[in-house]
Design a protein around this motif. Structure first.
Motif, PDB file in Angstrom:
ATOM      1  N   ARG A   1       0.871  -1.177   0.000  1.00 42.38           N
ATOM      2  CA  ARG A   1       0.000   0.000   0.000  1.00 42.38           C
ATOM      3  C   ARG A   1       0.912   1.232   0.000  1.00 42.38           C
ATOM      4  O   ARG A   1       1.271   1.762   1.042  1.00 42.38           O
ATOM      5  CB  ARG A   1      -0.941  -0.036   1.188  1.00 42.38           C
ATOM      6  CG  ARG A   1      -1.832  -1.279   1.157  1.00 42.38           C
ATOM      7  CD  ARG A   1      -2.863  -1.324   2.238  1.00 42.38           C
ATOM      8  NE  ARG A   1      -2.287  -1.445   3.575  1.00 42.38           N
ATOM      9  CZ  ARG A   1      -2.999  -1.724   4.661  1.00 42.38           C
ATOM     10  NH1 ARG A   1      -4.298  -1.919   4.581  1.00 42.38           N
ATOM     11  NH2 ARG A   1      -2.425  -1.803   5.840  1.00 42.38           N
ATOM     12  N   LEU A   2       1.266   1.671  -1.189  1.00 43.66           N
ATOM     13  CA  LEU A   2       2.207   2.754  -1.392  1.00 43.66           C
ATOM     14  C   LEU A   2       1.703   3.644  -2.508  1.00 43.66           C
ATOM     15  O   LEU A   2       1.289   3.151  -3.560  1.00 43.66           O
ATOM     16  CB  LEU A   2       3.582   2.183  -1.760  1.00 43.66           C
ATOM     17  CG  LEU A   2       4.692   3.166  -2.087  1.00 43.66           C
ATOM     18  CD1 LEU A   2       5.110   3.948  -0.844  1.00 43.66           C
ATOM     19  CD2 LEU A   2       5.890   2.413  -2.662  1.00 43.66           C
ATOM     20  N   ARG A   3       1.745   4.928  -2.283  1.00 47.03           N
ATOM     21  CA  ARG A   3       1.340   5.896  -3.307  1.00 47.03           C
ATOM     22  C   ARG A   3       2.424   6.949  -3.374  1.00 47.03           C
ATOM     23  O   ARG A   3       2.705   7.612  -2.371  1.00 47.03           O
ATOM     24  CB  ARG A   3      -0.005   6.513  -2.924  1.00 47.03           C
ATOM     25  CG  ARG A   3      -0.504   7.574  -3.845  1.00 47.03           C
ATOM     26  CD  ARG A   3      -1.359   6.941  -4.945  1.00 47.03           C
ATOM     27  NE  ARG A   3      -1.744   7.930  -5.918  1.00 47.03           N
ATOM     28  CZ  ARG A   3      -2.963   8.421  -6.047  1.00 47.03           C
ATOM     29  NH1 ARG A   3      -3.928   8.003  -5.271  1.00 47.03           N
ATOM     30  NH2 ARG A   3      -3.218   9.316  -6.965  1.00 47.03           N
TER      31      ARG A   3
ATOM     32  N   ALA B   1       2.942   8.366   0.200  1.00 48.78           N
ATOM     33  CA  ALA B   1       2.383   7.807   1.434  1.00 48.78           C
ATOM     34  C   ALA B   1       2.523   6.289   1.425  1.00 48.78           C
ATOM     35  O   ALA B   1       2.447   5.651   0.373  1.00 48.78           O
ATOM     36  CB  ALA B   1       0.920   8.194   1.581  1.00 48.78           C
ATOM     37  N   TRP B   2       2.711   5.752   2.605  1.00 51.77           N
ATOM     38  CA  TRP B   2       2.837   4.312   2.803  1.00 51.77           C
ATOM     39  C   TRP B   2       1.891   3.920   3.929  1.00 51.77           C
ATOM     40  O   TRP B   2       1.863   4.546   4.987  1.00 51.77           O
ATOM     41  CB  TRP B   2       4.275   3.984   3.164  1.00 51.77           C
ATOM     42  CG  TRP B   2       4.544   2.560   3.526  1.00 51.77           C
ATOM     43  CD1 TRP B   2       4.103   1.444   2.887  1.00 51.77           C
ATOM     44  CD2 TRP B   2       5.364   2.116   4.609  1.00 51.77           C
ATOM     45  NE1 TRP B   2       4.596   0.319   3.517  1.00 51.77           N
ATOM     46  CE2 TRP B   2       5.377   0.712   4.573  1.00 51.77           C
ATOM     47  CE3 TRP B   2       6.086   2.766   5.603  1.00 51.77           C
ATOM     48  CZ2 TRP B   2       6.075  -0.057   5.492  1.00 51.77           C
ATOM     49  CZ3 TRP B   2       6.786   2.006   6.527  1.00 51.77           C
ATOM     50  CH2 TRP B   2       6.781   0.605   6.461  1.00 51.77           C
ATOM     51  N   TRP B   3       1.121   2.863   3.692  1.00 51.77           N
ATOM     52  CA  TRP B   3       0.175   2.358   4.680  1.00 51.77           C
ATOM     53  C   TRP B   3       0.586   0.934   5.053  1.00 51.77           C
ATOM     54  O   TRP B   3       0.166  -0.038   4.427  1.00 51.77           O
ATOM     55  CB  TRP B   3      -1.224   2.398   4.089  1.00 51.77           C
ATOM     56  CG  TRP B   3      -2.340   2.012   5.004  1.00 51.77           C
ATOM     57  CD1 TRP B   3      -2.319   1.908   6.364  1.00 51.77           C
ATOM     58  CD2 TRP B   3      -3.671   1.689   4.598  1.00 51.77           C
ATOM     59  NE1 TRP B   3      -3.552   1.533   6.836  1.00 51.77           N
ATOM     60  CE2 TRP B   3      -4.407   1.396   5.766  1.00 51.77           C
ATOM     61  CE3 TRP B   3      -4.310   1.618   3.368  1.00 51.77           C
ATOM     62  CZ2 TRP B   3      -5.742   1.032   5.731  1.00 51.77           C
ATOM     63  CZ3 TRP B   3      -5.632   1.262   3.337  1.00 51.77           C
ATOM     64  CH2 TRP B   3      -6.345   0.971   4.504  1.00 51.77           C
TER      65      TRP B   3
ATOM     66  N   VAL C   1       0.721   6.200   7.034  1.00 55.88           N
ATOM     67  CA  VAL C   1      -0.665   6.085   7.483  1.00 55.88           C
ATOM     68  C   VAL C   1      -0.681   4.996   8.557  1.00 55.88           C
ATOM     69  O   VAL C   1      -0.124   3.916   8.347  1.00 55.88           O
ATOM     70  CB  VAL C   1      -1.588   5.706   6.303  1.00 55.88           C
ATOM     71  CG1 VAL C   1      -3.012   5.501   6.779  1.00 55.88           C
ATOM     72  CG2 VAL C   1      -1.517   6.771   5.210  1.00 55.88           C
TER      73      VAL C   1
ATOM     74  N   ALA D   1      -7.788   6.059   5.464  1.00 54.78           N
ATOM     75  CA  ALA D   1      -6.505   5.961   4.775  1.00 54.78           C
ATOM     76  C   ALA D   1      -6.571   6.429   3.324  1.00 54.78           C
ATOM     77  O   ALA D   1      -5.625   7.041   2.823  1.00 54.78           O
ATOM     78  CB  ALA D   1      -5.998   4.524   4.820  1.00 54.78           C
TER      79      ALA D   1
ATOM     80  N   MET E   1      -3.750   8.760   1.480  1.00 52.80           N
ATOM     81  CA  MET E   1      -2.893   8.200   0.426  1.00 52.80           C
ATOM     82  C   MET E   1      -3.011   9.035  -0.851  1.00 52.80           C
ATOM     83  O   MET E   1      -1.999   9.357  -1.482  1.00 52.80           O
ATOM     84  CB  MET E   1      -3.290   6.747   0.138  1.00 52.80           C
ATOM     85  CG  MET E   1      -3.136   5.790   1.299  1.00 52.80           C
ATOM     86  SD  MET E   1      -1.424   5.406   1.704  1.00 52.80           S
ATOM     87  CE  MET E   1      -0.991   4.351   0.336  1.00 52.80           C
ATOM     88  N   SER E   2      -4.207   9.409  -1.207  1.00 50.01           N
ATOM     89  CA  SER E   2      -4.415  10.210  -2.423  1.00 50.01           C
ATOM     90  C   SER E   2      -3.781  11.585  -2.305  1.00 50.01           C
ATOM     91  O   SER E   2      -3.119  12.046  -3.230  1.00 50.01           O
ATOM     92  CB  SER E   2      -5.912  10.362  -2.713  1.00 50.01           C
ATOM     93  OG  SER E   2      -6.466   9.110  -3.035  1.00 50.01           O
TER      94      SER E   2
ATOM     95  N   GLY F   1       0.017  11.409  -2.454  1.00 50.52           N
ATOM     96  CA  GLY F   1       0.482  11.085  -3.799  1.00 50.52           C
ATOM     97  C   GLY F   1       0.367  12.250  -4.765  1.00 50.52           C
ATOM     98  O   GLY F   1       0.984  12.253  -5.820  1.00 50.52           O
TER      99      GLY F   1
END
Length: 131
Positions: free
Chosen positions: A16-18, A32-34, A111, A120, A124-125, A128
């Motif tokens: 989960r990476l943007r 962002a990384w979740w 996140v 989240a 993330m959006s 990014g």
């Protein structure tokens, strides 16, 4: 200082990476990384494996010490040593800083692993889209 040796990466759900669009200007946040847990020794190898090859070899990672479970001073990731440092300042409590000598520095918003999809997604959006 101790070094943690990592076993081969098991199959995991998608990373989960943007990442923000690549550009010539520096940004406050590069994406962002979740992560799925607060266990950096489990999560970090997957993050590093999912980064663009243009970022080079990440040799140093700085995280907020209060956000993660216990950390060694170094971790072995795909036969390369990555130095782990902690930072407890309130200026960037939810970030991870990745350093690749000669290539650059990247700051990612982290996140919280326990965030819901509804919470989240917008983070993330937005991360990014930073320029």
């Amino acid at each position: 200082m101790t070094t943690a040796v990592q076993p081969p990466l098991p199959e995991r759900p998608p990373l989960r990476l943007r990442l923000a669009p690549h550009g010539g200007l520096p940004r406050a946040i590069d994406g962002a990384w979740w992560p799925r847990s607060d266990d950096l020794l489990t999560e970090l190898p997957h993050l590093l494996a999912g980064l663009p090859t243009a970022w080079g070899h990440i040799s140093s990672v700085t995280v907020n010490g209060g956000a993660w479970s216990a950390l060694p001073g170094r971790i072995l990731v795909v036969n390369q040593v990555v130095r782990l440092t902690t930072n407890s300042t309130t200026a960037a409590p939810h970030t991870i800083v990745l350093i690749a000598p000669g290539e650059g520095r990247w700051d990612l918003l982290v996140v919280p692993p326990n965030a819901t999809e509804d919470a989240a997604g917008p983070l993330m959006s937005a991360a990014g889209a930073f320029r």
